[in-house]
Write a protein that holds these residues in place. Structure first.
Motif, short mmCIF file in Angstrom:
data_model
loop_
_atom_site.label_atom_id
_atom_site.label_comp_id
_atom_site.label_asym_id
_atom_site.label_seq_id
_atom_site.Cartn_x
_atom_site.Cartn_y
_atom_site.Cartn_z
N GLU A 6 0.83 -1.20 0.00
CA GLU A 6 0.00 0.00 0.00
C GLU A 6 0.87 1.25 0.00
O GLU A 6 2.04 1.22 0.41
N SER A 7 0.28 2.33 -0.46
CA SER A 7 0.91 3.65 -0.40
C SER A 7 2.29 3.62 -1.07
O SER A 7 2.45 3.06 -2.15
N ASN A 8 3.27 4.22 -0.44
CA ASN A 8 4.64 4.25 -0.99
C ASN A 8 5.58 3.39 -0.15
O ASN A 8 6.76 3.67 -0.07
N ASP A 47 2.73 7.73 10.44
CA ASP A 47 2.31 6.40 10.01
C ASP A 47 3.30 5.34 10.51
O ASP A 47 4.43 5.25 10.04
N ASP A 50 4.64 2.86 7.80
CA ASP A 50 5.77 3.35 7.02
C ASP A 50 7.07 3.15 7.79
O ASP A 50 8.09 2.78 7.22
#
Length: 76
Positions: A6-8, A47, A50
């Protein structure tokens, strides 16, 4: 393991890996905390996932770095 895609987060893994490969795991942790502090300052969101993704990459990079150092040590 879906959360890693997900995301980066793949980019977090890559940068954690490179940071630990070139520097150390502590350098990678510093990159992680600095990046998340910047995210909190700009968007107001820290986050944890992350952070964990970067640490996973950092641990992998440190293992590879230690293997390279060990192989060089064995040759000489």
């Amino acid at each position: 393991m879906k959360w890693l895609r997900e995301s980066n987060r793949p980019r977090h893994i890559l940068y954690g890996f490179l940071g630990a490969l070139i520097g150390t795991l502590l350098f990678s942790i510093g990159l992680t905390i600095g990046k998340e502090y910047g995210d909190k300052a700009w968007s107001g969101k820290f986050d944890r996932l992350d952070l964990w993704a970067t640490l996973i990459g950092g641990i992998a990079g440190q293992i590879v770095q230690l293997f390279i150092i060990w192989r060089i040590w064995i040759l000489f």
